[in-house]
Design a protein around this motif. Structure first.
Motif, PDB file in Angstrom:
ATOM      1  N   ARG A 400       7.787   1.127  -3.987  1.00  0.00           N
ATOM      2  CA  ARG A 400       8.619   2.233  -4.478  1.00  0.00           C
ATOM      3  C   ARG A 400       8.143   2.748  -5.829  1.00  0.00           C
ATOM      4  NH1 ARG A 400      14.088   2.146  -2.087  1.00  0.00           N
ATOM      5  NH2 ARG A 400      14.158   0.497  -0.538  1.00  0.00           N
ATOM      6  N   ARG A 401       7.495   1.869  -6.586  1.00  0.00           N
ATOM      7  CA  ARG A 401       6.991   2.285  -7.895  1.00  0.00           C
ATOM      8  C   ARG A 401       5.546   1.836  -8.039  1.00  0.00           C
ATOM      9  NH1 ARG A 401      11.395   0.520 -12.272  1.00  0.00           N
ATOM     10  NH2 ARG A 401      10.281   2.136 -13.412  1.00  0.00           N
ATOM     11  N   PRO A 402       4.679   2.337  -7.164  1.00  0.00           N
ATOM     12  CA  PRO A 402       3.280   1.874  -7.183  1.00  0.00           C
ATOM     13  C   PRO A 402       2.598   2.292  -8.479  1.00  0.00           C
ATOM     14  CG  PRO A 402       3.516   3.749  -5.698  1.00  0.00           C
ATOM     15  CD  PRO A 402       4.901   3.390  -6.147  1.00  0.00           C
ATOM     16  N   THR A 403       1.677   1.462  -8.936  1.00  0.00           N
ATOM     17  CA  THR A 403       0.967   1.768 -10.180  1.00  0.00           C
ATOM     18  C   THR A 403      -0.176   2.744  -9.925  1.00  0.00           C
ATOM     19  OG1 THR A 403      -0.336  -0.246  -9.849  1.00  0.00           O
ATOM     20  CG2 THR A 403       1.585  -0.402 -11.291  1.00  0.00           C
ATOM     21  N   VAL A 404      -0.471   3.033  -8.643  1.00  0.00           N
ATOM     22  CA  VAL A 404      -1.313   4.187  -8.313  1.00  0.00           C
ATOM     23  C   VAL A 404      -0.470   5.050  -7.374  1.00  0.00           C
ATOM     24  CG1 VAL A 404      -3.459   2.868  -8.517  1.00  0.00           C
ATOM     25  CG2 VAL A 404      -2.390   3.117  -6.280  1.00  0.00           C
ATOM     26  N   SER A 405      -0.815   6.327  -7.273  1.00  0.00           N
ATOM     27  CA  SER A 405       0.017   7.251  -6.507  1.00  0.00           C
ATOM     28  C   SER A 405       0.171   6.791  -5.046  1.00  0.00           C
ATOM     29  CB  SER A 405      -0.623   8.634  -6.584  1.00  0.00           C
ATOM     30  OG  SER A 405      -0.109   9.453  -5.579  1.00  0.00           O
ATOM     31  N   LEU A 406       1.409   6.824  -4.568  1.00  0.00           N
ATOM     32  CA  LEU A 406       1.704   6.314  -3.222  1.00  0.00           C
ATOM     33  C   LEU A 406       0.871   7.003  -2.143  1.00  0.00           C
ATOM     34  CD1 LEU A 406       3.503   4.509  -1.364  1.00  0.00           C
ATOM     35  CD2 LEU A 406       5.090   6.435  -1.239  1.00  0.00           C
ATOM     36  N   ASP A 407       0.687   8.324  -2.262  1.00  0.00           N
ATOM     37  CA  ASP A 407      -0.059   8.990  -1.186  1.00  0.00           C
ATOM     38  C   ASP A 407      -1.557   8.708  -1.263  1.00  0.00           C
ATOM     39  OD1 ASP A 407       0.831  10.625  -3.398  1.00  0.00           O
ATOM     40  OD2 ASP A 407      -0.538  12.151  -2.635  1.00  0.00           O
ATOM     41  N   ARG A 408      -1.974   7.920  -2.259  1.00  0.00           N
ATOM     42  CA  ARG A 408      -3.370   7.475  -2.315  1.00  0.00           C
ATOM     43  C   ARG A 408      -3.539   6.100  -1.681  1.00  0.00           C
ATOM     44  NH1 ARG A 408      -6.782  11.584  -3.164  1.00  0.00           N
ATOM     45  NH2 ARG A 408      -6.085  12.922  -4.864  1.00  0.00           N
ATOM     46  N   LEU A 409      -2.435   5.471  -1.309  1.00  0.00           N
ATOM     47  CA  LEU A 409      -2.525   4.155  -0.649  1.00  0.00           C
ATOM     48  C   LEU A 409      -2.741   4.412   0.844  1.00  0.00           C
ATOM     49  CD1 LEU A 409       0.450   2.236  -2.354  1.00  0.00           C
ATOM     50  CD2 LEU A 409      -1.968   2.195  -2.969  1.00  0.00           C
ATOM     51  N   VAL A 410      -3.942   4.145   1.333  1.00  0.00           N
ATOM     52  CA  VAL A 410      -4.229   4.518   2.720  1.00  0.00           C
ATOM     53  C   VAL A 410      -3.947   3.397   3.719  1.00  0.00           C
ATOM     54  CG1 VAL A 410      -5.918   6.253   2.022  1.00  0.00           C
ATOM     55  CG2 VAL A 410      -6.696   3.936   2.602  1.00  0.00           C
ATOM     56  N   ALA A 411      -3.897   2.163   3.249  1.00  0.00           N
ATOM     57  CA  ALA A 411      -3.636   1.045   4.166  1.00  0.00           C
ATOM     58  C   ALA A 411      -3.256  -0.196   3.377  1.00  0.00           C
ATOM     59  CB  ALA A 411      -4.873   0.742   5.006  1.00  0.00           C
ATOM     60  N   ALA A 412      -2.515  -1.077   4.018  1.00  0.00           N
ATOM     61  CA  ALA A 412      -2.191  -2.370   3.408  1.00  0.00           C
ATOM     62  C   ALA A 412      -2.577  -3.484   4.380  1.00  0.00           C
ATOM     63  CB  ALA A 412      -0.710  -2.443   3.069  1.00  0.00           C
ATOM     64  N   VAL A 413      -3.250  -4.498   3.839  1.00  0.00           N
ATOM     65  CA  VAL A 413      -3.624  -5.682   4.615  1.00  0.00           C
ATOM     66  C   VAL A 413      -2.935  -6.864   3.940  1.00  0.00           C
ATOM     67  CG1 VAL A 413      -5.533  -7.150   5.387  1.00  0.00           C
ATOM     68  CG2 VAL A 413      -5.862  -4.662   5.210  1.00  0.00           C
ATOM     69  N   ASN A 414      -2.141  -7.588   4.685  1.00  0.00           N
ATOM     70  CA  ASN A 414      -1.304  -8.643   4.093  1.00  0.00           C
ATOM     71  C   ASN A 414      -1.835 -10.033   4.428  1.00  0.00           C
ATOM     72  OD1 ASN A 414       0.874  -9.952   2.884  1.00  0.00           O
ATOM     73  ND2 ASN A 414       2.241  -9.663   4.633  1.00  0.00           N
ATOM     74  N   LEU A 415      -1.736 -10.923   3.464  1.00  0.00           N
ATOM     75  CA  LEU A 415      -2.104 -12.327   3.667  1.00  0.00           C
ATOM     76  C   LEU A 415      -0.854 -13.159   3.440  1.00  0.00           C
ATOM     77  CD1 LEU A 415      -5.195 -12.136   1.343  1.00  0.00           C
ATOM     78  CD2 LEU A 415      -5.354 -12.644   3.771  1.00  0.00           C
ATOM     79  N   ASP A 416      -0.263 -13.665   4.497  1.00  0.00           N
ATOM     80  CA  ASP A 416       0.924 -14.496   4.320  1.00  0.00           C
ATOM     81  C   ASP A 416       0.837 -15.724   5.208  1.00  0.00           C
ATOM     82  OD1 ASP A 416       3.360 -15.556   3.667  1.00  0.00           O
ATOM     83  OD2 ASP A 416       4.563 -13.924   4.497  1.00  0.00           O
ATOM     84  N   MET A 417       0.778 -16.876   4.575  1.00  0.00           N
ATOM     85  CA  MET A 417       0.893 -18.144   5.273  1.00  0.00           C
ATOM     86  C   MET A 417      -0.154 -18.369   6.356  1.00  0.00           C
ATOM     87  SD  MET A 417       4.579 -19.588   6.447  1.00  0.00           S
ATOM     88  CE  MET A 417       4.416 -19.455   8.209  1.00  0.00           C
ATOM     89  N   PRO A 418      -1.441 -18.212   6.030  1.00  0.00           N
ATOM     90  CA  PRO A 418      -2.443 -18.589   7.031  1.00  0.00           C
ATOM     91  C   PRO A 418      -2.348 -20.097   7.271  1.00  0.00           C
ATOM     92  CG  PRO A 418      -3.506 -18.153   4.914  1.00  0.00           C
ATOM     93  CD  PRO A 418      -2.058 -17.765   4.767  1.00  0.00           C
TER      94      PRO A 418
END
Ligand SMILES: [Zn+2]
Length: 559
Positions: A400-418
């Motif tokens: 909601r308050r990204p430190t870079v502009s939200l519309d510049r975030l093209v994808a998210a890859v998550n690492l949780d509990m491998p």
């Protein structure tokens, strides 16, 4: 081929098999060519082990959001980012994005619920036995007394032509809803509509002032009443916005309760249908709502405390001037459960697999990418988030308050509990069927000599349950990898190790480095994630949602 050093990443059996079978160029590139910036051997087993051992050590006291142990972990990650020469991407030229949090607890003695049948004597219910209520981050105390309306599952889902509120007037009422979602909904869509937040919004938008959730058969299996009442003194958390107010999506709902399966029948006294009737219909169908013949008196009181925590953020600038303003996010949660109830004499919830392992993979991927001669075309944002265990709060705050502009975030890859407890030979990519990221995952897995296998537990709707989902809610295509279940050592052995972890050490103090952690599997996991990341970062086109995809349409980015 001969230049290939014995890989410290993982025993070469997979590659050897693949090579023998097909002389796979993919495997040769990924596993062996020493000039390849993303060759397997560049991902160090020792790097994974060092990070996991530090982050999961007792000294960090379980890394709970808002504690000193977490802050130490955050400083560690920031120091690693700095050492790699990554650009600070937090607040004011630092690696940290401050996340103000409000912790809140229920004042149990002041929780109350009375059900008054029309024309009958009132029933005073017992807290913890018949009902529980949630604490509030914004109201020290609240009391509502209102007529009650049964609203089925409490879901308005136009895509499924399903609206439980059709023809019901719930203004000023307490809404009674069934937990979960109709069985005909697919599991991921169902998880969205069945979530408390989405149900609360549906009720609040229609003017309700309180909610009561009642059990279905399915919900009782998944979340027995004994579990709901196990930690009545547990802390809840929310983040505090720029206006200084704790985040509350539905402030008009003043009290929210959950009723025990044994007590819920009282709500339906004198109504056209009984609790048993609607519960039976909910197994296969979706009972329609109706006004109940009772009014309900609900009360809660809460106390709260301010806490501060931080997300840790760094950027690797892209190499292509035309694309470097776009970011691919690699994220994972750094927090865990802290110090809590002792299990077998141990009170520290170290979270080695959940999620020191994911952060270790992120740091190792960051190291290899930062040291590569050729940087990816788009920029990469490395993000270690806080308060995942409190309800995906750090990722929610950042998205909601990204430190870079939200519309510049093209994808998210998550690492949780491998689950690094076995040598995996396949990966599962949650979310792969929703966007073009599925193809990136497929290509990366192939290059790593791994197979991409379908979700073995779709009923869990994992796609909706970790940090990347906060990015999905902002319209960002996202993907989340897990170690697969089909090892070539023994078919299904991975599944046994995986479910064994979930049933055993998961969310217990025993998720520590006393487990037989396969750090080489961690290096392999970092490798395949780095391959996905570069695949996305180097593509001519940014990822996009698949045509007509449910999540893509639901959370389409608004200009
Ligand atoms: Zn967890």
């Amino acid at each position: 081929m001969t230049v290939r050093a014995p890989s410290p990443v993982y025993r070469t059996r997979v590659c050897a098999l693949t090579l023998l079978a097909s002389l796979s160029a993919a495997c040769a590139r990924g596993g062996g060519d020493s000039t390849d910036a993303l060759a397997a051997h560049r991902f160090r087993t020792s790097g994974i082990e060092a990070h996991v051992r530090f982050l999961a050590s007792d000294l960090l006291e379980g890394r709970e959001a808002g504690t000193r142990g977490y802050d130490l972990a955050a400083q560690y990650v920031a120091a690693q980012f700095q050492m790699l020469g990554l650009r600070p991407a937090g607040d004011e030229g630092t690696y940290l994005q401050r996340v103000p949090l409000q912790a809140h607890w229920l004042v149990e003695e002041r929780a109350g619920m009375t059900v008054r049948p029309d024309g009958g004597p009132p029933n005073r219910l017992v807290f913890g036995q018949d009902f529980i209520v949630g604490s509030s981050p914004t109201r020290e105390a609240a009391r509502v007394a209102a007529r009650a309306v049964f609203a089925g599952f409490g879901i308005d889902a136009p895509v499924f032509q399903h609206n439980d509120y059709e023809g019901l007037d719930v203004r000023g009422a307490v809404v009674v809803v069934l937990a979960g979602y109709p069985s005909r909904f697919p599991s991921e869509e169902g998880a969205h509509y069945g979530s408390r937040g989405v149900k609360a919004r549906a009720a609040a938008e229609r003017g309700a002032i309180g909610t009561i959730m009642v059990y279905t058969d399915q919900f009782e299996v998944r979340r027995p009443w004994t579990r709901a009442t196990a930690n009545l003194d547990a802390m809840s958390m929310t983040w505090i916005g720029a206006d200084g107010r704790p985040h509350d999506e539905t402030p008009s709902l003043q009290v929210n309760a959950l009723m025990s399966p044994a007590a819920a029948a009282v709500l339906f006294e004198g109504a056209p249908r009984s609790y048993a009737d609607v519960r039976a219909e909910a197994v296969e169908g979706a009972p329609r709502g109706f006004p109940l013949a009772v009014s309900v008196d609900l009360a809660q009181a809460s106390w709260s405390e301010l806490r501060t925590s931080a997300n840790v953020v760094a950027a690797l600038p892209g190499s292509d001037p035309a694309l470097r303003d776009e970011y691919v996010v690699l994220l994972g949660h750094l927090d865990h459960l802290g110090i809590g109830e002792a299990v077998n004499g141990d009170r520290i919830y170290n979270g080695a697999i959940d999620n020191a392992a994911g952060i270790a993979a992120m740091l190792e991927a960051a190291r290899v990418l930062a040291n590569a001669e050729e940087r990816p075309r788009r920029s990469i944002l490395f993000l270690a988030v806080t308060a995942e265990e409190k309800g995906l709060l750090g990722s929610d705050y950042f998205s909601r308050r990204p430190t870079v502009s939200l519309d510049r975030l093209v994808a998210a890859v998550n690492l949780d509990m491998p689950v690094l407890l076995y040598e995996f030979t396949d990966v599962i990519a949650f979310g792969s069927e929703h966007s073009t990221l599925g193809q990136a995952a497929e290509a990366a897995a192939k290059r790593a000599g791994l197979t991409l296998t379908p979700d073995p537990m779709p009923e869990q709707a994992i796609f909706t349950r970790s940090d990347h989902y906060r990015f999905v809610e902002r319209g960002v295509p996202s993907i989340f990898l897990a170690t697969g279940w089909n090892t070539q050592v023994a078919e299904g052995a991975g599944g046994q190790a995986f479910t064994g972890f979930l049933q055993g050490p998961y969310h217990r103090p025993q998720d520590d480095v006393g487990q037989p952690i396969d750090f080489a599997a961690g290096a392999k996991f970092a490798w395949v994630n780095a391959l996905i990341l570069t695949q996305i970062a180097n593509a001519d086109q940014p990822p996009r949602w698949n045509e007509g995809d449910f999540f893509g349409e639901l959370f389409a980015r608004r200009p």
